[in-house]
Design a protein around this motif. Structure first.
Motif, PDB file in Angstrom:
ATOM      1  N   ARG A   1       0.944  -1.142   0.014  1.00 46.14           N
ATOM      2  CA  ARG A   1      -0.059   0.085   0.050  1.00 46.14           C
ATOM      3  C   ARG A   1       0.805   1.247  -0.041  1.00 46.14           C
ATOM      4  O   ARG A   1       1.726   1.368   0.739  1.00 46.14           O
ATOM      5  CB  ARG A   1      -0.960  -0.177   1.197  1.00 46.14           C
ATOM      6  CG  ARG A   1      -1.742  -1.104   1.285  1.00 46.14           C
ATOM      7  CD  ARG A   1      -2.495  -0.947   2.696  1.00 46.14           C
ATOM      8  NE  ARG A   1      -3.336  -2.285   2.891  1.00 46.14           N
ATOM      9  CZ  ARG A   1      -4.400  -2.030   3.659  1.00 46.14           C
ATOM     10  NH1 ARG A   1      -4.515  -1.235   4.733  1.00 46.14           N
ATOM     11  NH2 ARG A   1      -5.251  -3.289   3.779  1.00 46.14           N
ATOM     12  N   SER A   2       0.624   1.930  -1.033  1.00 44.77           N
ATOM     13  CA  SER A   2       1.496   3.320  -1.113  1.00 44.77           C
ATOM     14  C   SER A   2       0.274   4.448  -0.891  1.00 44.77           C
ATOM     15  O   SER A   2      -0.218   4.688  -1.672  1.00 44.77           O
ATOM     16  CB  SER A   2       2.209   3.416  -2.274  1.00 44.77           C
ATOM     17  OG  SER A   2       1.223   3.126  -3.404  1.00 44.77           O
ATOM     18  N   HIS A   3       0.540   4.818   0.170  1.00 44.12           N
ATOM     19  CA  HIS A   3      -0.756   5.836   0.462  1.00 44.12           C
ATOM     20  C   HIS A   3      -0.373   7.269   0.111  1.00 44.12           C
ATOM     21  O   HIS A   3       0.696   7.732  -0.113  1.00 44.12           O
ATOM     22  CB  HIS A   3      -1.101   6.004   1.880  1.00 44.12           C
ATOM     23  CG  HIS A   3      -1.564   4.549   2.325  1.00 44.12           C
ATOM     24  ND1 HIS A   3      -2.464   3.409   1.635  1.00 44.12           N
ATOM     25  CD2 HIS A   3      -1.150   3.742   3.457  1.00 44.12           C
ATOM     26  CE1 HIS A   3      -2.200   2.542   2.179  1.00 44.12           C
ATOM     27  NE2 HIS A   3      -1.859   2.264   3.295  1.00 44.12           N
ATOM     28  N   GLY A   4      -1.488   7.922   0.258  1.00 41.24           N
ATOM     29  CA  GLY A   4      -0.971   9.524  -0.313  1.00 41.24           C
ATOM     30  C   GLY A   4      -0.362  10.380   0.712  1.00 41.24           C
ATOM     31  O   GLY A   4      -0.758  11.327   1.295  1.00 41.24           O
TER      32      GLY A   4
END
Lengths: 492, 128, 489
Positions: A443-446
């Motif tokens: 998961r690469s979140h904002g």
């Protein structure tokens, strides 16, 4: 003053072009404000003209005081009025939005670039407003030659793509000229209204038939209608961004206007559509062109090329819509023309902002773009939804009319092509949105910092995006008060 | 057969223009060298210009210049139609500008790719 | 039959979610942001309640936004059916927002501001569908809902979310653009209007039976949000969303929008009488029955709790469609009531599933043995929700099923009755074991892991909705009143 308006919309950009050239020599910093004023005046004049036309009917202007049919007249009726308004607004907004790009790429040639842009605007405004067939050729070539030069200003492959555009574009314009020559031999007149009345008595002439075919083919070449579209993807893709954002929304749409003007008003609906089978063939062909455009767009890997190929689809809608020959179809085609100017402008400006910050438009580098450039992506989403045809954006309403026209005319293949292309466009744009939205693997979140394009690019973009929705909500007004009455008598 | 010959001979000017147009189109489409293409394009445009001009021709008419004092006894059929000539002046200007732009582009392309043959240029693009 | 009153209330109810802007602006402070969500939710419920007395009197509130085509404009008209749907959705939004706080904070989810914003937009669109006066307005808000829920479904932004999102859009937007749009056009082309009219607008259309059937199926399958088989697989896939999303949207808002739209089409575009005269209703009934049984059977095989609940939803939705195909006032009452009852029951079940996940990170039923002993409140709520879905007293689900059965008897058709009974048995078969396992089973490490009840913000909404299920059984009056008005038409 107001009686000079039809001439002003052409002369103001022309004079501004020269002022920009001069400013480029003397004081380059003045180029932008000079052009801004000129285009602002042009936009205001166009809107004023449209208002006048809506209130009092068509406005005619005789150049030099020479009466028609000997002199050249500029005619602003509802159709040309609404197109004038659209393209002048588009040019004005684009001028503001492209400032940062132009400064970064052409700071040593500001006068030249800006001057060419203004000349291009002169050309397209003139094409829309003229009422003389030969004058149209002249202005067409003004627009085209400046477009060739603007496109060639990008480095690398641009000159070659532009040269190919030169070849095909010149052939197209020459076909148009040839056709006008045929008309002149047969009728002795070049004034469009005059031609229209003389041609009514000449329906069975073979020379007129040939003229019709040659002119339409020439116009289609210039419009990028499949299969005469070969110049379009390369020319628009390799052009520098400020040139593409100016030319892409305007050139092909103005040529679509020319086609409508000729088919509906010069040759007349009874002639153009009365040909047994000819209009059916064209609609079938347009459906094919839509499908071909979809396939071409789907196979593109580069984002700029992909949105360029979407223009092919839109143009095919307009050709098909016009040749459906019924009220809904033609209304849809005209409304789609106006909408497409803004939809194309929105999408191209959005991608231009992305390119300004990103430098390259590879899918990989687009990750997290929604967080980094939320306004740009928001506008791109709006433009994309409009192209797909999602209400309440304007694209839905013009598509609805086109579908209705196709249904009424029994052209189910055109309906199918319209629906298929909507879904294909959805896929096309979602490729981009997915690349910008999803991460790779884990998961690469904002947690990306926002790094938007400069205000000067984002604000006009947002204005256009909001405008697209506003146009949609106002579509009832626009259609009933401007477009419906614009249709010639004789359209069923 | 005789009818066809009649038609061809009577309208020989139009046939010439058509042949010229086809030559021009052939040049643009089939030739490899960019300058040859440009030449073809120019021939095509010139053919159309010639076509227009021949439109204005009338049998037994003279050039359309009026001598002062003789306006009263003018007959239009004595003078060839000046309008196509005027239109073609504009068209020639357009053709020349297009030619100029095209040649300038050819120069730029040559500087970039060192050749004017289209297939070689496409090869270089594909390789890079 | 009551007057039409011009009123801004419907527009306000839809726009209240423009609270999106303050939500966005307060992204720094989570509490302020959540407060704005509550303000919007309570505001919405308030406005909907304000419209209730008018509707109960038989009046309709209408508002025209803009005329767009001759004979069609974007307009709202609030009648009893729309009011019913709006009441259920707006009340449950409040409950779900509370639940979201517990869930999202409990899992420390990312992008919470985006989540709340799009939730508000989705609720706006749902209101818009509920209040639509004609097919076009319904279509507009249907599409907006599809796109507003995409970021919610794909919230986790990973590979699973990507493919779920793709499937979601393919079915839903593909169905609406590919099937509903042409069908709408054909209707408009023949009757020059798209307004919802009792008795339908196609009576004088002169379509053949085949054409009508084709049109009907384009609508039924095109409104893919109703998850009629075989266009249902987006729903289990959408379970990758965070549970509050699954709870409200995929038990209440999105899916009910789908069946609501189908009911509107059945009753107000085609007209039930017209349809049964054309002998087309049994076809739709057949498809709905197939879906009910099929989905229930598949639910039996599922180990993932949310997936099982998803398939259960697929089946339950078709109850509503089935009811709509019967030309019986009682059946329609049942169908409309089921919108509310199923919503209450399903949302409770999803809340429980989410609570279990927050507390234990477990998603599979097989791993949930004995969890009821550790989380008794949660499991009890699950039991209540299960009873509601199965259709047993003392929950509201019994009331709606009862009406549906009566309705099928009223028109003298046995097979809907059979389908309903069989699926009740099947529902029991897949729901009761979960409860049994939870209370009496033994699971690995349940005792050792120190599991406690779910956080308070999760528990309270769960209890509220479970209580709602029971209350709906004892006090169904408000719902019944509304359905009575609708059925009179």
């Amino acid at each position: 003053m107001t009686s000079q308006l039809p001439a002003l919309v052409v002369t103001v950009p022309l004079l501004t072009a020269f002022a920009a050239f001069a400013a480029g020599w003397l004081k380059p910093k003045l180029c932008f404000p000079v052009g801004l004023t000129g285009l602002g005046i042009t936009a205001l004049s166009s809107i004023w003209l449209l208002e006048k036309v809506l209130g009092a009917g068509s406005v005619t202007y005789e150049l030099g005081g020479w009466p028609a049919p000997w002199g050249i007249v500029y005619v602003v009726d509802r159709l040309s009025g609404v197109v004038l308004g659209a393209i002048s607004l588009c040019a004005f907004i684009q001028w503001i939005a492209s400032r940062a790009s132009v400064k970064s790429q052409f700071s040593d040639r500001l006068g030249a670039f800006y001057g060419l842009q203004l000349l291009f605007v002169t050309g397209v405004m003139g094409i829309t407003v003229t009422g003389d067939a030969f004058n149209l050729y002249v202005l067409l070539e003004i627009a085209s030659i400046t477009a060739y030069a603007l496109i060639a200003m990008g480095g690398g492959r641009a000159p070659l793509s532009s040269l190919n555009y030169v070849f095909m574009g010149t052939i197209g314009a020459c076909f148009y000229l040839l056709g006008v020559g045929y008309l002149y031999i047969m009728t002795g007149s070049l004034n469009m209204a005059d031609l229209a009345s003389i041609l009514q008595g000449m329906r069975s002439s073979q020379a007129i038939l040939v003229a019709f075919v040659i002119i339409i083919v020439g116009v289609w070449l210039k419009m990028g209608f499949f299969p005469l579209h070969g110049w379009l993807p390369n020319a628009y893709t390799h052009a520098p961004w400020p040139a593409t954002t100016l030319i892409a929304p305007l050139m092909t749409k103005v040529m679509a206007y020319v086609m409508m003007r000729l088919v509906l008003f010069l040759f007349g609906p009874e002639y153009s559509f009365g040909f047994l089978g000819l209009k059916n063939v064209v609609v079938w062909w347009a459906s094919l062109a839509v499908v071909a455009g979809c396939m071409i767009a789907l196979s593109q890997k580069d984002l700029k090329r992909m949105i360029t190929c979407i223009i092919l689809i839109e143009i095919a809608y307009m050709v098909g819509g016009t040749f459906l020959g019924n009220r809904s179809g033609i209304t849809g085609a005209i409304f789609h023309l106006v909408n497409d100017v803004f939809m194309t402008l929105c999408v191209f400006l959005a991608v231009a902002s992305m390119a300004f910050r990103q430098r390259e438009l590879e899918m990989v580098s687009m990750e997290g773009l929604f967080a980094r450039m939320p306004f740009t992506m928001g506008a791109l989403v709006t433009g994309a939804l409009s192209i797909v045809g999602v209400p309440p954006t304007c694209g839905f309403f013009s598509k609805w009319l086109l579908l209705k026209g196709a249904l009424e005319a029994g052209h189910y293949e055109f309906m199918a092509a319209l629906i298929l292309s909507s879904l294909v466009c959805l896929v096309l744009f979602f490729r981009v949105f997915e690349a910008a939205y999803y991460g790779h693997g884990e998961r690469s979140h904002g947690h990306h910092r926002m790094r938007e394009a400069p205000l000067g690019m984002v604000v006009p973009l947002l204005v256009v995006a909001i405008g697209i929705v506003a146009l949609g909500l106002m579509s009832g007004e626009i259609i009933s008060s401007i477009i419906e009455p614009a249709l010639p008598r004789g359209v069923l | 057969m005789e009818r066809i010959l009649e038609v061809v001979i009577a309208k020989y000017n139009y046939w010439i223009y058509i042949v010229l147009m086809m030559i021009g189109l052939y040049g643009v489409i089939a030739k490899n060298n960019l300058v040859k293409k440009i030449v073809g394009m120019s021939i095509f445009q010139t053919a159309i210009i010639l076509f227009f001009i021949s439109m204005g021709m009338k049998k037994g008419a003279t050039i359309p210049i009026i001598i002062h004092g003789q306006e009263a006894s003018l007959r239009a059929s004595d003078y060839i139609n000046p309008l196509p000539h005027v239109l073609m002046l504009t068209a020639i200007v357009v053709a020349v500008s297009t030619l100029g732009v095209a040649l300038a582009l050819a120069v730029k392309i040559y500087k970039e790719f060192n050749t004017l043959e289209e297939d070689e240029i496409l090869e270089k693009i594909r390789k890079s | 039959m009551g007057t039409e009153v011009n009123s801004l209330l419907p527009l306000l109810a839809v726009i209240v979610s423009a609270a999106v802007v303050p939500i966005l602006a307060s992204s720094r402070s989570a509490n302020v942001r959540e407060a704005w969500t509550f303000v919007a939710a309570f505001g919405k419920l308030g406005i909907v309640l304000a419209m209730l007395p008018h509707v109960l009197r038989g009046n309709k509130l209408s508002f025209e936004i803009a005329p767009v085509f001759p004979g069609v404009s974007l307009a709202f008209r609030v009648d009893a059916m729309g009011e019913l749907f709006a009441l259920v959705s707006s009340f449950l939004w409040i409950v779900t927002s509370a639940y979201s706080i517990g869930y999202m904070r409990g899992l420390k989810e990312h992008s919470q501001t985006r989540y709340y914003c799009y939730f508000a937009l989705a609720m706006s669109s749902t209101m818009g569908v509920a209040f639509s006066a004609n097919l076009l307005t319904l279509y507009v808000f249907y599409e907006l809902l599809s796109f507003a829920t995409y970021p919610l479904v794909t919230h986790h932004q990973d590979e699973e979310a990507r493919s779920a999102g793709r499937r979601y859009l393919t079915y839903i937007v593909g169905g609406s653009i590919g099937l509903v749009l042409p069908a709408m056009l054909v209707c408009y082309g023949s009757s020059q209007t798209l307004d919802f009219t009792p008795g339908g607008i196609l009576v004088n259309s002169g379509f053949s039976r085949l054409e009508l059937g084709l049109l009907l199926f384009m609508f039924v399958f095109g409104f893919a949000k109703a998850a009629i088989m075989p266009f249902h697989s987006w729903l289990p896939a959408a379970m990758v969303a965070p549970t509050p999303v699954s709870a409200l949207l995929h038990a209440v808002a999105v899916v009910k929008v789908g069946v609501f739209s189908i009911l509107r089409v059945l009753g107000w575009v085609f007209g039930v009488e017209f349809l049964s005269n054309a002998e087309l209703t049994w076809l739709v009934g057949l498809v709905a029955s197939g879906t009910i049984i099929g989905a229930s059977l598949v639910a039996l095989t599922q180990d993932g709790l949310k997936r099982m609940l998803a398939y259960s939803t697929v089946g339950q939705l078709s109850y509503i469609v089935l009811g709509g195909t019967l030309q019986s006032g009682l059946a329609w009452k049942g169908a409309l009531l089921h919108i509310a009852m199923h919503a209450l029951g399903k949302i409770t079940l999803f809340f429980c599933a989410g609570a279990i996940y927050v507390a234990t990170k477990k998603e599979r039923i097989s791993e949930m043995g004995g969890i009821g002993r550790r989380m008794p409140l949660t499991m009890s709520a699950f039991l209540v929700g299960a009873l509601c879905v199965i259709g047993l007293p003392p929950t509201g689900g019994f009331t709606s099923k009862w009406f549906l059965c009566l309705g099928s008897l009223e028109v003298g058709q046995i097979w809907p009755l059979v389908v309903l009974l069989v699926s009740s048995i099947l529902s029991a078969a897949y729901l009761i074991p979960v409860v049994y396992k939870g209370f009496f089973g033994s699971g690995p490490d349940i005792e050792a892991e120190g599991i406690r009840e779910a956080p308070g913000w999760c528990l309270a909404p769960m209890v509220v909705s479970a209580t709602g299920c029971i209350l709906a059984f004892f006090f169904p009056e408000p719902f019944l009143e509304l359905t009575k008005i609708i059925v009179r038409k």
